[in-house]
Design a protein around this motif. Structure first.
Motif: not given
Length: 510
Positions: A78-101
């Protein structure tokens, strides 16, 4: 008194009214100047506010246009600018490669004591729902597992080797089901990571808003299940009569595509018999005879194609089950599905006009907007160095460049590459250098929104304009919320976000 101190006293009596200074008398012209000055300040403030509002509106419109333009582009965020910030992600036991929106909910799989389907909020990654699902493993030893294989898996302890193999090889995945309902299709493939072929597979159709499992399916040993396009594809063994071989050694192999929500069959295809010698190895580590297990690639292109590699022959099927390509795979080489939906040899050897032998491999990119649809990227390496080739679907080399060390993205019909000293944008039609920047050998592209490239150089994130390569802004990793001991930073193609791994959590941006 010279050199002494003088005593000073303060009269704290009633103040004298005649000590109040009279109000100054301003002329009419002075009052007009004050009014005009105040008016100028007010107008300037209004103009500034209005100008900023216009700029903000224009930026929002540009962001919306950019988001729509790259909505289906792999790896483009998604579009971003200089105000980009990192957000907490899921616990390590959630497999990010499996996620679909799906309709504003991220659907994926979590592994703790067992497996669960989860729905996560896209902003703060909080859990919206969680649905436990059972693990299905074969009750009997699969036909291709020999006694020595079990002994090697079991090791010195008295454990169930098949259970261990299944636990280590979950291979989770989720994709949107398509259609009007907010449904996702998620699956687990057990054991393939350890054994070369699945012990079993399970898949679910789940409602993304509630976590309700609408439909469940299972597959047995040496069966591959996955989504390609909007179809659920199953590759399985068949007996001499063409029926499902189940747990028996198959006489051949078949591909079946079904509607994921209804189970209705869309098409089927049976692999023709092969006459490969029995000592010809396949990617699954089994002999390449007609009874050997195939190597299967599902859902790797937006074209909805399937690659089935059996022995010394590979076939590419389109989304109607028609064979669009048949490829001979020389012994000792492999085959992969290219970004143009065509099969290409992996590990191919090419002898040049100079007599030197060079190795060719297909190059895949995580960022791909679908431009250059008929081309594949090939890396050719030899004693004299490496070249990148853009090859058309008819096998013709359109252009060759010695500049790239690794291709990173296909965007706006151009190719972004990592060079030996930085980054370069090469024109897709002819390979001309659009721009090249020196960013150091450790520079790596992590994300792009199609307008800005976010490059990590050491502990700094540097934003480059995609159009010119010029630096637009820089921020440290700590400034964007990535402070701490980072284990890795990578672009997750399935998530389409930058993922930074820490010991106890994940953080994502933008």
């Amino acid at each position: 008194m010279a050199g002494g101190m003088q005593e000073v006293t303060f009269d704290e009596g009633e103040p004298r009214t005649d000590a109040v200074p009279p109000e100054p008398v301003r002329s009419a012209s002075a009052r007009r100047r004050v009014v005009v000055a105040v008016g100028v300040v007010v107008v300037a403030a209004l103009v500034a506010v209005g100008t900023q509002r216009v700029l903000d509106e224009r930026r929002a419109e540009a962001d919306a246009t950019l988001a729509v333009r790259h909505a289906d582009a792999a790896g483009v965020v998604a579009p971003f600018d200089a105000g980009v910030r990192a957000h907490p992600g899921p616990a390590p036991d959630v497999r990010t490669e499996s996620l679909a929106t799906v309709d504003g909910t991220m659907v994926g799989l979590r592994q703790r004591d067992g497996w669960s389907l989860v729905g996560l909020h896209p902003d703060d990654w909080s859990s919206r729902w969680e649905t436990p699902v059972p693990r299905v493993l074969p009750r009997e030893r699969p036909y291709w597992i020999e006694d020595e294989d079990l002994d090697a898996l079991a090791g010195p302890r008295d454990i169930d080797p098949l259970a261990v193999a299944g636990a280590l090889g979950g291979d989770p995945w989720c994709v949107r089901a398509g259609g009007d309902r907010p449904l996702a299709v998620c699956g687990l493939q057990y054991g393939a990571l350890v054994l070369g072929a699945p012990l079993s597979s399970t898949w679910w159709v789940v409602d993304a808003t509630s976590g309700e499992v609408v439909r469940t399916g299972t597959a047995g040993p040496a069966e591959w299940v996955g989504m390609t396009g909007d179809a659920l594809v199953r590759v399985h063994g068949i007996d001499t009569a063409g029926h499902d071989a189940g747990s028996e050694r198959p006489a051949g192999w078949a591909v079946e595509a079904t509607d994921p929500t209804t189970g209705d069959t869309r098409w089927t295809w049976d692999a023709p018999p092969t006459d490969a010698p029995s000592d010809s190895p396949s990617a699954a580590g089994t002999p390449g005879d007609p009874e050997a297990m195939p190597s299967v690639v599902l859902g790797t292109t937006r074209l909805g194609r399937v690659l089935v590699w059996l022995g010394e022959t590979a076939w590419v099927l389109d989304h109607h089950g028609r064979v669009v390509e048949e490829v001979s795979v020389p012994q000792g080489e492999g085959v992969a599905l290219g970004r143009n939906g065509r099969a290409g040899l992996v590990g191919g050897r090419v002898t040049g006009d100079d007599g030197f032998v060079r190795q060719e491999t297909l190059a895949q990119v995580a960022i791909d907007d679908g431009t250059l649809p008929d081309d594949v990227l090939v890396m050719r390496s030899g004693l004299a160095g490496a070249d990148m080739i853009v090859r058309s679907s008819d096998g013709r080399d359109r252009w060759i460049s010695p500049l790239p060390r690794l291709p990173l993205a296909v965007l706006d019909s151009d190719v972004l590459v990592r060079t030996h000293t930085g980054l370069a944008r090469l024109g897709g039609p002819d390979g001309t250098v659009v721009w090249s920047v020196e960013s150091g050998v450790d520079a790596d592209v992590v994300v792009t929104d199609g307008r800005t490239l976010l490059v990590r150089v050491g502990d700094t994130l540097r934003a480059l304009a995609w159009s010119t390569g010029e630096v637009e802004w820089e921020r440290t990793l700590a400034d964007v919320g990535l402070a701490g001991e980072i284990r890795s930073v990578r672009l997750d193609p399935a998530l389409r976000r930058l993922v930074a791994s820490f010991d106890d959590e994940l953080r994502v941006l933008p």
